[in-house]
Design a protein around this motif. Sequence first.
Motif, PDB file in Angstrom:
ATOM      1  N   GLY A 753       0.799  -1.204   0.000  1.00 56.30           N
ATOM      2  CA  GLY A 753       0.000   0.000   0.000  1.00 56.30           C
ATOM      3  C   GLY A 753       0.838   1.262   0.000  1.00 56.30           C
ATOM      4  O   GLY A 753       2.058   1.237   0.227  1.00 56.30           O
ATOM      5  N   LEU A 754       0.165   2.405  -0.209  1.00 54.91           N
ATOM      6  CA  LEU A 754       0.865   3.677  -0.309  1.00 54.91           C
ATOM      7  C   LEU A 754       1.541   4.072   1.011  1.00 54.91           C
ATOM      8  O   LEU A 754       2.679   4.535   1.009  1.00 54.91           O
ATOM      9  CB  LEU A 754      -0.119   4.780  -0.743  1.00 54.91           C
ATOM     10  CG  LEU A 754       0.485   6.177  -0.929  1.00 54.91           C
ATOM     11  CD1 LEU A 754       1.558   6.156  -2.003  1.00 54.91           C
ATOM     12  CD2 LEU A 754      -0.616   7.187  -1.289  1.00 54.91           C
ATOM     13  N   ASN A 755       0.851   3.891   2.139  1.00 53.37           N
ATOM     14  CA  ASN A 755       1.430   4.293   3.427  1.00 53.37           C
ATOM     15  C   ASN A 755       2.730   3.544   3.707  1.00 53.37           C
ATOM     16  O   ASN A 755       3.724   4.129   4.146  1.00 53.37           O
ATOM     17  CB  ASN A 755       0.428   4.040   4.559  1.00 53.37           C
ATOM     18  CG  ASN A 755      -0.748   4.993   4.500  1.00 53.37           C
ATOM     19  OD1 ASN A 755      -0.661   6.053   3.864  1.00 53.37           O
ATOM     20  ND2 ASN A 755      -1.858   4.622   5.127  1.00 53.37           N
ATOM     21  N   ARG A 756       2.711   2.234   3.471  1.00 55.24           N
ATOM     22  CA  ARG A 756       3.919   1.432   3.710  1.00 55.24           C
ATOM     23  C   ARG A 756       5.038   1.852   2.766  1.00 55.24           C
ATOM     24  O   ARG A 756       6.208   1.952   3.161  1.00 55.24           O
ATOM     25  CB  ARG A 756       3.595  -0.053   3.526  1.00 55.24           C
ATOM     26  CG  ARG A 756       4.783  -0.990   3.655  1.00 55.24           C
ATOM     27  CD  ARG A 756       5.410  -0.928   5.030  1.00 55.24           C
ATOM     28  NE  ARG A 756       6.506  -1.873   5.150  1.00 55.24           N
ATOM     29  CZ  ARG A 756       7.497  -1.749   6.023  1.00 55.24           C
ATOM     30  NH1 ARG A 756       7.524  -0.703   6.853  1.00 55.24           N
ATOM     31  NH2 ARG A 756       8.449  -2.645   6.083  1.00 55.24           N
ATOM     32  N   ALA A 757       4.707   2.127   1.525  1.00 54.00           N
ATOM     33  CA  ALA A 757       5.710   2.538   0.546  1.00 54.00           C
ATOM     34  C   ALA A 757       6.332   3.874   0.933  1.00 54.00           C
ATOM     35  O   ALA A 757       7.554   4.059   0.843  1.00 54.00           O
ATOM     36  CB  ALA A 757       5.084   2.617  -0.841  1.00 54.00           C
ATOM     37  N   VAL A 758       5.526   4.827   1.380  1.00 53.03           N
ATOM     38  CA  VAL A 758       6.037   6.137   1.801  1.00 53.03           C
ATOM     39  C   VAL A 758       6.988   5.972   2.982  1.00 53.03           C
ATOM     40  O   VAL A 758       8.039   6.609   3.050  1.00 53.03           O
ATOM     41  CB  VAL A 758       4.874   7.081   2.163  1.00 53.03           C
ATOM     42  CG1 VAL A 758       5.396   8.347   2.838  1.00 53.03           C
ATOM     43  CG2 VAL A 758       4.085   7.440   0.914  1.00 53.03           C
TER      44      VAL A 758
END
Length: 911
Positions: A753-758
């Motif tokens: 997901g985006l949060n983990r990637a950020v």
Amino acid sequence: MNIVIVESPAKAKTINKYLGTSYEVLASFGHVRDLPAKNGSVDPDANFQMIWEVDPKAAGRLNDIAKSLKGADKLILATDPDREGEAISWHVLEVLKQKRALKDQKIERVVFNAITKQAVTEAMKSPRQIDGALVDAYMARRALDYLVGFTLSPVLWRKLPGARSAGRVQSVALRLVCDRELEIEKFVPREYWSLVTTLATPRGETFDARLVGADGKKIQRLDIGNGAEAEDFRKAIEAANFTVSTVEAKPARRNPQAPFTTSTLQQEASRKLGFAPAHTMRIAQRLYEGIDVGGETTGLITYMRTDGVQIDGSAITQARKVIGEDYGHAYVPEAPRQYQTKAKNAQEAHEAIRPTDLSRRPSDMKRRLDADQARLYELIWIRTIASQMESAELERTTVDIAARAGARTLELRASGQVVKFDGFLALYQEGRDDEEDEDSRRLPAMSEGEALRRENLSVTQHFTEPPPRFSEASLVKRMEELGIGRPSTYASILQVLKDRGYVKLEKKRLYGEDKGRVVIAFLENFFARYVEYDFTANLEEQLDRISNNEVSWQQVLKDFWDDFIGVVNEIKDVRVSEVLDVLDNMLGPHIYAPREDGGDPRQCPTCGTGRLNLKAGKFGAFVGCSNYPECRHTRPLAADGEAGGDRVLGKDPESGLDVAVKSGRFGPYIQLGEASDYGEGEKPKRAGIPKNTSPADIELDLAVKLLSLPREIGKHPETGEPITAGIGRFGPFVRHEKTYASLEAGDEVFDIGLNRAVTLIAEKVAKGPSRRFGADPGKPLGDHPTLGPVAVKSGRYGAYVTAGGVNATIPSDKTQDTITLPEAIALIDERAAKGGGKPKRAAKKAKPAQTEKAGKDGAATKKPAKKAASKQASTKPKSEAVSKARGSIAAAKAPPNTVKAPTKKSAGKNG
């Protein structure tokens, strides 16, 4: 003041405490000289004179030793008690003589088998001189390994592009692995059946018995070869009456194994602890050099490079005392146990590996050691104690049973074993590679003539299995059995084979890689004698005779070299195409697997008219079509089943194009459609297959997902730029602008997901930039005097050390785990002096190498380095043009007796 020389700083610090203020203990940091990595370092035409070059970093340490000798009364050489230790002492002494640092100081050589106060002080009372025979044996081995490595490796490079090196013992060890692969490939399973009957006594006790005979004939394990025969025996057993024919109970004794040698320690640590031999030796080195015990650093085990199985009398007395205290006097044998070494070289048959103080029980030492150190110490302690315990007393019972069915008489047998007194088994039982436990079932009481009742009958089909691949432990054991190599070399040999991609370790078994199998096929065809097991073992015996002062080391080298260089000169005129034809024929069963339709396995699957054959490329051998360049079909060597050829998985749901697994010269990959499905100038979309994923396991769903990469996860909340996920050469990653972050365990490249990637991107930015995505962060070793932090890393072409942008390859006799900071600094300085890396100042600060040449009597004489360099230049071939018409490479045109010197990276100390 007395000056004492040892190898390591840790050892020096400990011994200094033992000896007091009248002694100064200095470290040489291992070997201080070696043969330069270039042609001419060993000169066969001058009675094998050897050029020794002082390590640039060692020059400073040797200067410090020379200065400390001013005003000293005595020089005591106290390096390790083996051939390498003797050689280090000799090298140090020769350099000091060269420097004229010795005046009238007395020179002594002392050895101790353990770093304890008692062992060191006792050794100081019994000095001797340097053992010239051991030094000669070292020189002979070093010269042989140099001559083989620097003569054979260039031949490999020229005739077999992509091959890295060959070594005297390394190549024979590789042959063992590759021969086992060949046995497995040629193995044809054989069907056989077993019949096991469960019988009951009149008292209702049950046991199993096997069919072992019929109608007066014995039945061996493989004798019942098909279901029809098994069915015939089944009917007879079901109709039979059973009677006990004989009952035989025999007492037996099982004796404990000897204490550990280097080889048996590596084998048992591999089996019981899962340690690689190199890891075992690294931990053992730490236990030998010592840890803090009661405020004093002391060695916990004796010297760990040994062929000997005997232990000191005082240690035996202490072991018997511990056994009596912990297990009782019944476990203490009447007389101490004595073991005889099987080592062929008495000079190296030192005391076995044991704890220096057996009263230090593993439970007491656990809190002072890290987990692996504690486990290895416990293994050594248990083995040593068990070796002095009473034998185990067993009772082995065999019951023969007659089964009569009409006119037929069948014979069944049951066997069992009972431990009457466990003895040493109460503490220790040696592990086994085959993981089979001896039958220890207890049989019920029976008497002759007693009738038995059948309870059950099991008729089972079996197939014979091929011999198992070697584990690291079993390969070490096999090398020792054949007399190949020596204990101190086993770990480094295995490491070299893995580092060069010749073998791979998977599920604790060694697999011969294609690169290694091609090398061995080449050597077996063109250098057969030098990879024969008997020849290598006989050469080891000759080297042992040198250390026993029975034969001249120059004579042994001459006998070897005269034949070896003749074979090398013969192969120079053989074309590369001829070499490939020979290897293509020899490796045919491995390269060209039988087709399911029974067709020609060499037929090109792409064009249908060409014939597949072995070809050589920049990155090694591969299989290609004879119709090249019209047909560009290529694949790796191995062609086992579906993994070896193209396989259509199905249709892509979006485009409707075929999704296929294909094989290329650089390995398998996934492709969407064919070139004809795309417009002019466009190429089919491809995706790599993740590491640790077999091409045969790829299914359509996974392939479509892989083709969808890289995928956009979303926009970065701060920059608004996209974050993508993909799989690169170093594994799965997420990317934002120019920042790459590796995905950790548990993250999925397809659904992160985006949060983990950020978060991953932010953590990567916080760590600072790296030279490349996925680069090995390395293990820090310390600081270079001028270039900053020094680290050891794994690179594409092997392990290396780095500091300040200067990278230096680690020699084959060292590993990432064993290289020390001083050795790393010396390698970096040497590389910088040759113009490697950015900082030129390192080259200016590096001290000029001292180059010396050993004469016939071993004395060193000065030899200018420039002269050696000019000689090297004179042997370089003038022309390296490739003759495409003849299908040969540059080396085929080299003048006779010319062998291009390999770099230090890939030849030399190959074992």
